[in-house]
Design an enzyme around this catalytic site. Sequence first.
Site, PDB file in Angstrom:
ATOM      1  N   HIS A   1      -5.757  -0.833   5.617  1.00 25.74           N
ATOM      2  CA  HIS A   1      -5.579   0.000   6.819  1.00 25.74           C
ATOM      3  C   HIS A   1      -6.705  -0.095   7.868  1.00 25.74           C
ATOM      4  O   HIS A   1      -7.418   0.855   8.132  1.00 25.74           O
ATOM      5  CB  HIS A   1      -5.321   1.468   6.446  1.00 25.74           C
ATOM      6  CG  HIS A   1      -6.190   2.050   5.354  1.00 25.74           C
ATOM      7  ND1 HIS A   1      -7.555   1.977   5.357  1.00 25.74           N
ATOM      8  CD2 HIS A   1      -5.855   2.731   4.242  1.00 25.74           C
ATOM      9  CE1 HIS A   1      -8.010   2.593   4.275  1.00 25.74           C
ATOM     10  NE2 HIS A   1      -7.008   3.055   3.588  1.00 25.74           N
TER      11      HIS A   1
ATOM     12  N   ARG B   1       2.084   8.768  -6.453  1.00 23.41           N
ATOM     13  CA  ARG B   1       1.606  10.019  -7.067  1.00 23.41           C
ATOM     14  C   ARG B   1       1.939  10.183  -8.537  1.00 23.41           C
ATOM     15  O   ARG B   1       1.887  11.297  -9.060  1.00 23.41           O
ATOM     16  CB  ARG B   1       2.149  11.240  -6.296  1.00 23.41           C
ATOM     17  CG  ARG B   1       1.896  11.235  -4.776  1.00 23.41           C
ATOM     18  CD  ARG B   1       0.439  11.181  -4.422  1.00 23.41           C
ATOM     19  NE  ARG B   1       0.198  11.428  -2.987  1.00 23.41           N
ATOM     20  CZ  ARG B   1      -0.870  10.999  -2.341  1.00 23.41           C
ATOM     21  NH1 ARG B   1      -1.813  10.316  -2.980  1.00 23.41           N
ATOM     22  NH2 ARG B   1      -1.034  11.266  -1.065  1.00 23.41           N
TER      23      ARG B   1
ATOM     24  N   ASP C   1       0.654   2.596   3.789  1.00 24.38           N
ATOM     25  CA  ASP C   1      -0.211   3.667   3.274  1.00 24.38           C
ATOM     26  C   ASP C   1       0.594   4.959   3.106  1.00 24.38           C
ATOM     27  O   ASP C   1       0.117   6.051   3.418  1.00 24.38           O
ATOM     28  CB  ASP C   1      -1.429   3.887   4.188  1.00 24.38           C
ATOM     29  CG  ASP C   1      -2.504   4.756   3.540  1.00 24.38           C
ATOM     30  OD1 ASP C   1      -2.373   5.079   2.348  1.00 24.38           O
ATOM     31  OD2 ASP C   1      -3.466   5.116   4.243  1.00 24.38           O
TER      32      ASP C   1
ATOM     33  N   HIS D   1     -10.712   0.131   0.782  1.00 26.01           N
ATOM     34  CA  HIS D   1     -10.589   1.253   1.704  1.00 26.01           C
ATOM     35  C   HIS D   1     -11.983   1.413   2.306  1.00 26.01           C
ATOM     36  O   HIS D   1     -12.883   1.953   1.666  1.00 26.01           O
ATOM     37  CB  HIS D   1     -10.145   2.491   0.901  1.00 26.01           C
ATOM     38  CG  HIS D   1     -10.317   3.811   1.578  1.00 26.01           C
ATOM     39  ND1 HIS D   1      -9.251   4.625   1.879  1.00 26.01           N
ATOM     40  CD2 HIS D   1     -11.423   4.489   1.981  1.00 26.01           C
ATOM     41  CE1 HIS D   1      -9.692   5.746   2.451  1.00 26.01           C
ATOM     42  NE2 HIS D   1     -11.009   5.689   2.517  1.00 26.01           N
TER      43      HIS D   1
ATOM     44  N   ASP E   1      -8.825   2.721  -3.618  1.00 25.01           N
ATOM     45  CA  ASP E   1      -8.262   3.337  -2.414  1.00 25.01           C
ATOM     46  C   ASP E   1      -8.193   4.858  -2.499  1.00 25.01           C
ATOM     47  O   ASP E   1      -7.955   5.432  -3.556  1.00 25.01           O
ATOM     48  CB  ASP E   1      -6.867   2.800  -2.118  1.00 25.01           C
ATOM     49  CG  ASP E   1      -6.334   3.363  -0.815  1.00 25.01           C
ATOM     50  OD1 ASP E   1      -7.043   3.263   0.197  1.00 25.01           O
ATOM     51  OD2 ASP E   1      -5.244   3.939  -0.819  1.00 25.01           O
TER      52      ASP E   1
ATOM     53  N   HIS F   1       1.468   5.166  -2.134  1.00 20.15           N
ATOM     54  CA  HIS F   1       1.005   6.169  -3.105  1.00 20.15           C
ATOM     55  C   HIS F   1       2.237   6.872  -3.659  1.00 20.15           C
ATOM     56  O   HIS F   1       2.891   7.620  -2.932  1.00 20.15           O
ATOM     57  CB  HIS F   1       0.079   7.182  -2.425  1.00 20.15           C
ATOM     58  CG  HIS F   1      -1.155   6.557  -1.841  1.00 20.15           C
ATOM     59  ND1 HIS F   1      -2.300   6.354  -2.571  1.00 20.15           N
ATOM     60  CD2 HIS F   1      -1.406   6.057  -0.606  1.00 20.15           C
ATOM     61  CE1 HIS F   1      -3.219   5.762  -1.794  1.00 20.15           C
ATOM     62  NE2 HIS F   1      -2.695   5.572  -0.601  1.00 20.15           N
TER      63      HIS F   1
ATOM     64  N   HIS G   1       0.828  -1.210   0.000  1.00 22.50           N
ATOM     65  CA  HIS G   1       0.000   0.000   0.000  1.00 22.50           C
ATOM     66  C   HIS G   1       0.860   1.258   0.000  1.00 22.50           C
ATOM     67  O   HIS G   1       1.181   1.813   1.046  1.00 22.50           O
ATOM     68  CB  HIS G   1      -0.909  -0.009   1.238  1.00 22.50           C
ATOM     69  CG  HIS G   1      -2.037   0.976   1.172  1.00 22.50           C
ATOM     70  ND1 HIS G   1      -3.279   0.742   1.733  1.00 22.50           N
ATOM     71  CD2 HIS G   1      -2.128   2.205   0.620  1.00 22.50           C
ATOM     72  CE1 HIS G   1      -4.064   1.774   1.524  1.00 22.50           C
ATOM     73  NE2 HIS G   1      -3.384   2.695   0.858  1.00 22.50           N
TER      74      HIS G   1
ATOM     75  N   HIS H   1       2.391  14.277   0.797  1.00 19.10           N
ATOM     76  CA  HIS H   1       1.791  15.567   0.451  1.00 19.10           C
ATOM     77  C   HIS H   1       2.859  16.634   0.609  1.00 19.10           C
ATOM     78  O   HIS H   1       3.662  16.581   1.543  1.00 19.10           O
ATOM     79  CB  HIS H   1       0.603  15.890   1.363  1.00 19.10           C
ATOM     80  CG  HIS H   1      -0.592  15.021   1.124  1.00 19.10           C
ATOM     81  ND1 HIS H   1      -1.332  15.072  -0.034  1.00 19.10           N
ATOM     82  CD2 HIS H   1      -1.145  14.045   1.882  1.00 19.10           C
ATOM     83  CE1 HIS H   1      -2.311  14.172   0.029  1.00 19.10           C
ATOM     84  NE2 HIS H   1      -2.221  13.536   1.178  1.00 19.10           N
TER      85      HIS H   1
ATOM     86  N   ASN I   1      -4.911   5.566  -7.214  1.00 18.47           N
ATOM     87  CA  ASN I   1      -5.613   6.862  -7.146  1.00 18.47           C
ATOM     88  C   ASN I   1      -4.715   7.993  -7.618  1.00 18.47           C
ATOM     89  O   ASN I   1      -4.494   8.988  -6.935  1.00 18.47           O
ATOM     90  CB  ASN I   1      -6.142   7.145  -5.729  1.00 18.47           C
ATOM     91  CG  ASN I   1      -5.045   7.208  -4.694  1.00 18.47           C
ATOM     92  OD1 ASN I   1      -3.991   6.610  -4.858  1.00 18.47           O
ATOM     93  ND2 ASN I   1      -5.285   7.937  -3.613  1.00 18.47           N
TER      94      ASN I   1
HETATM   95 ZN   LIG Z   1      -7.046   4.260   1.929  1.00 17.12          ZN
END
Ligand SMILES: [Zn+2]
Length: 452
Positions: free
Chosen positions: A261, A92, A334, A208, A180, A90, A88, A338, A122
């Site tokens: 999660h 980006r 996860d 999720h 997710d 991200h 899991h 950012h 995502n």
């Molecule tokens: Zn999530």
Amino acid sequence: MAFSHRSLAPNGVRGDEHSDAHPCVMFERPRMILISNALVFTGQGMKQRDVLIDGETVTEVGSVSAPSGASVIDATGMVLGPGLVDLHVHFREPGQEWKENIESGSRAAAVGGFTAVVMMPNTIPAIDSEEIAREMIAVGRASGRLDLAVAGAITAGRRGDSLSEIVGLHRAGVRMFSDDGGCVADRTLLGKAMSLVARLPGAFIAEHAEDVSLTVGGHMHEGAVSAGHGIAGLPARAEVDVVSRDIDLARETGARLHIQHLSASGSVDLVRDAKFEGLPVTAEVTPHHLALTDQALSTLDPNLKMYPPLREASDQLALTEALISGVIDIVATDHAPHAVEDKAVPFEDAPRGVIGLETAMPLVLEALGGDVATMFERMSVTPARLAAFGRQGRPVAPGEPANLVLFDPEGRFTPGEFESKSSNSPFLGQSLQGRVVMTIYEGGIQDEGTMR
Ligand SMILES: [Zn+2]
């Protein structure tokens, strides 16, 4: 530690299930490495051993004298096991590369001891078609630092109104399907997806679990702390209700279901019951949910804002016990970067998510009371099996792939500079115990712990 080389060539991605459709990129064959006197995850307990790596393969485990030309690493007091596997993250890419991209995310993973990850879909656009999945898998392969798989969206554009190209995504190598960042609200549509996924070899649904009708406008766990701040809460029921619905769908469709999660003790109870019933249900927990509760939110630090939120001590205890017992199968970070400016706003306005790859291992070790064997089971062996990474999560034994992490369980470090492009970590500036010394991917050294 007597060790002084940084120049081993990065190595090519090997053919696991996710990469069969693509030619391998091969680099210069690495030298021989002898890691001496480490506590080794052998598959038959933790044992004090020397480990010889020749090229991409572990060739000897035991009492080994250094062959001529081998680099020797004195690993006295250190632990060696299979590289960590995170289902899991991200990264980006595409769409928000200023927060992270596959290259920087892969470096952050290597610093944290990871040799394989599954990237969530995502992105912008979402990974919902065979074409974009193939493109991202190729970018991951080119980085050459780890095995990178992508999850595919369940619904087109993650909009929740029609299915994505699930069959085409599977043809591209996708095994995990998730919207997710959001939940599939439409029970009928998710049931359709699960019926389809149940027929595709190795495929599974990852959820999720968030009933958005209960979380809209909320920013932290609904309880005494949110009431004290006068901030709208995110009730545990928003997660538990969806976990319950999805377990029913797993029973109806026969699809494998993985709950992402997990944060609430009520969800842990449902997963335990589902396993007892024999349903193909697995679950993950994040390091931050093991390490923290909503009590940490007194300062309203936006780096403590994520979904699901940090909950209460009773939830934290239930999650920890479930990870130890195996009711929760794996840890997943996860990792959700950012940019600084995104988080430099009031708590209510901040985006959800924290980074996690570079701090995961010490936090999990602490939650497990220093039990390194269980740490390898939950952070490498089991996630590799769930996502079908054939060359990951293997015992350190002759003939096995050299995808390894070496760490100092007593070593401390203070996260300050991250390899991630983002630094939205709740553990910034805190002293953590359990320092990754070196990550080896396909026989190539990715990190010596000096990159921090
Ligand atoms: Zn999530």
